[in-house]
Design an enzyme around this catalytic site. Structure first.
Site, short mmCIF file in Angstrom:
data_model
loop_
_atom_site.label_atom_id
_atom_site.label_comp_id
_atom_site.label_asym_id
_atom_site.label_seq_id
_atom_site.Cartn_x
_atom_site.Cartn_y
_atom_site.Cartn_z
N ASP A 21 0.84 -1.21 0.00
CA ASP A 21 0.00 0.00 0.00
C ASP A 21 0.87 1.26 0.00
O ASP A 21 1.98 1.26 0.53
CB ASP A 21 -0.91 -0.02 1.23
N ASN A 23 1.21 3.43 -2.96
CA ASN A 23 1.68 3.86 -4.29
C ASN A 23 1.16 5.26 -4.66
O ASN A 23 1.90 6.09 -5.18
CB ASN A 23 1.20 2.90 -5.38
N GLY A 24 -0.13 5.48 -4.38
CA GLY A 24 -0.75 6.76 -4.75
C GLY A 24 -0.12 7.91 -3.99
O GLY A 24 0.21 8.96 -4.56
N TRP A 26 2.83 8.00 -2.63
CA TRP A 26 4.22 8.17 -3.07
C TRP A 26 4.24 9.07 -4.31
O TRP A 26 5.04 10.01 -4.39
CB TRP A 26 4.82 6.79 -3.39
N HIS A 38 2.22 3.32 -9.11
CA HIS A 38 1.99 1.90 -9.40
C HIS A 38 3.14 1.32 -10.22
O HIS A 38 3.54 0.18 -10.03
CB HIS A 38 0.67 1.72 -10.15
N SER A 66 -7.62 -5.67 -4.96
CA SER A 66 -8.66 -6.28 -4.12
C SER A 66 -10.01 -6.26 -4.81
O SER A 66 -10.22 -5.51 -5.78
CB SER A 66 -8.75 -5.53 -2.78
N THR A 67 -10.94 -7.05 -4.28
CA THR A 67 -12.30 -7.05 -4.84
C THR A 67 -12.94 -5.67 -4.67
O THR A 67 -13.88 -5.33 -5.37
CB THR A 67 -13.19 -8.13 -4.18
N TRP A 70 -12.20 -2.24 -7.47
CA TRP A 70 -13.02 -1.85 -8.64
C TRP A 70 -13.73 -0.54 -8.38
O TRP A 70 -14.23 0.10 -9.30
CB TRP A 70 -14.06 -2.93 -8.96
N LEU A 132 10.82 -20.56 -5.36
CA LEU A 132 9.91 -19.63 -4.67
C LEU A 132 8.51 -19.80 -5.25
O LEU A 132 8.31 -19.78 -6.47
CB LEU A 132 10.37 -18.18 -4.89
N ILE A 196 -6.66 -4.92 7.56
CA ILE A 196 -6.51 -6.10 6.69
C ILE A 196 -7.04 -5.83 5.29
O ILE A 196 -6.62 -6.47 4.33
CB ILE A 196 -7.27 -7.31 7.29
N GLU A 208 1.89 -13.29 12.27
CA GLU A 208 2.46 -12.11 12.94
C GLU A 208 2.31 -10.91 12.01
O GLU A 208 2.61 -11.00 10.81
CB GLU A 208 3.95 -12.33 13.24
#
Ligand code: IPE
Ligand code: IPE
Ligand code: MG
Length: 254
Positions: A21, A23-24, A26, A38, A66-67, A70, A132, A196, A208
């Site tokens: 979180d 990006n905007g 920044w 982004h 995330s959902t 949109w 990975l 969250i 954690e």
């Protein structure tokens, strides 16, 4: 079976999840359009993947869209999807060469056809890699995940002619995204918010948390090492007492 960490090599998380979180903000601070944040954020994703490979962290899950995202202005959504397209086109081969297995988690039904195609190609190209496991959450929501897993669990019970009263936690857990790997040991959220935002709500039950004000485009190797250092000093109790953990009675068998 979960294990408690706290000393030595075992204090390294096996699975790191990140809410990327900031990006905007920044971009705003640099007097640039949000999309510039982004774009820089996508470069940091590349660095983060490399760091996990270098540090032998075997599972990384990144929240990309995330959902609820949109709800953003249509232009920003379009630009984010274009960036995702570009990443899939440009990075799949590099990920493959680096031994990374890519998987996209989330509701694919809302994604455009060409993106779906690129996802399938990248996933099949990298499917046998073991260095990975990189999970990218796109159109992902924790509530969506629990709902789809519950539907799948009910269908499985019905086809086995079992009563719905039999439905238990494990029936749901085995159909969730990421069910085939360990649950996240460490969740990092950049950008200063302490929430969250509907990420892996089930899978984070005993994770954690590490919150930092650092904005995602500024999150570098030193920032990651800070988070790992914080994690290494936590005592994970999984419901037991601290003394029990110190005595080594720290395994949790379900
Ligand atoms: C995170 O950065 C990226 C996405 C959610 C896609 P944001 O775009 O949320 O950045 P801020 O929170 O507005 O700074
Ligand atoms: C969470 O960030 C989603 C991703 C990082 C993809 P948001 O910026 O969308 O979260 P909220 O809306 O501020 O909670
Ligand atoms: Mg945000």
């Amino acid at each position: 079976m979960m294990a408690a960490y706290g000393s030595g090599a075992r204090s390294l998380p096996q699975h790191v999840a990140v809410i990327m979180d900031g990006n905007g903000r920044w971009a705003y601070r640099q007097h640039l359009p949000r999309v510039a944040g982004h774009r820089r954020g996508a470069e940091v994703v590349r660095e983060m993947v490399q760091s996990c490979v270098d540090l032998n962290i075997p599972h990384l899950t990144l929240f990309a869209f995330s959902t609820e995202n949109w709800r953003r202005p249509p232009l920003e959504v379009r630009l984010l999807m274009n960036l995702f397209r570009l990443l899939l086109k440009r990075e799949a081969r590099k990920l493959h060469e680096n031994g990374v297995r890519l998987r996209i988690i989330g509701d694919r039904s809302a994604l455009e056809r060409d993106i779906l195609q690129l996802i399938e190609e990248a996933e099949s190209l990298t499917q046998n890699n073991t260095r990975l496991q990189l999970n990218l959450a796109v159109n992902y929501g924790g509530r969506w995940d629990i709902a789809q897993a519950t539907r799948a669990a009910i269908a499985a019970l019905q086809s086995a002619d079992l009563n719905l009263q039999e439905l238990d936690e494990q029936d749901i857990a085995r159909h969730l995204s990421l069910a085939d790997g360990p649950e996240p040991d460490l969740l990092i959220r950049t950008g200063g918010e302490e929430r969250i935002s509907n990420f892996l709500i089930w899978q984070l039950a005993y994770t954690e948390f590490y919150f930092t004000d650092t904005l995602w485009p500024d999150f570098d190797r030193a920032s990651l090492e800070h988070a790992l250092h914080s994690f290494a000093h936590r005592q994970r109790r999984f419901g037991r007492t601290g003394d029990q953990v110190l005595e080594g009675d720290c395994s949790v068998s379900d």
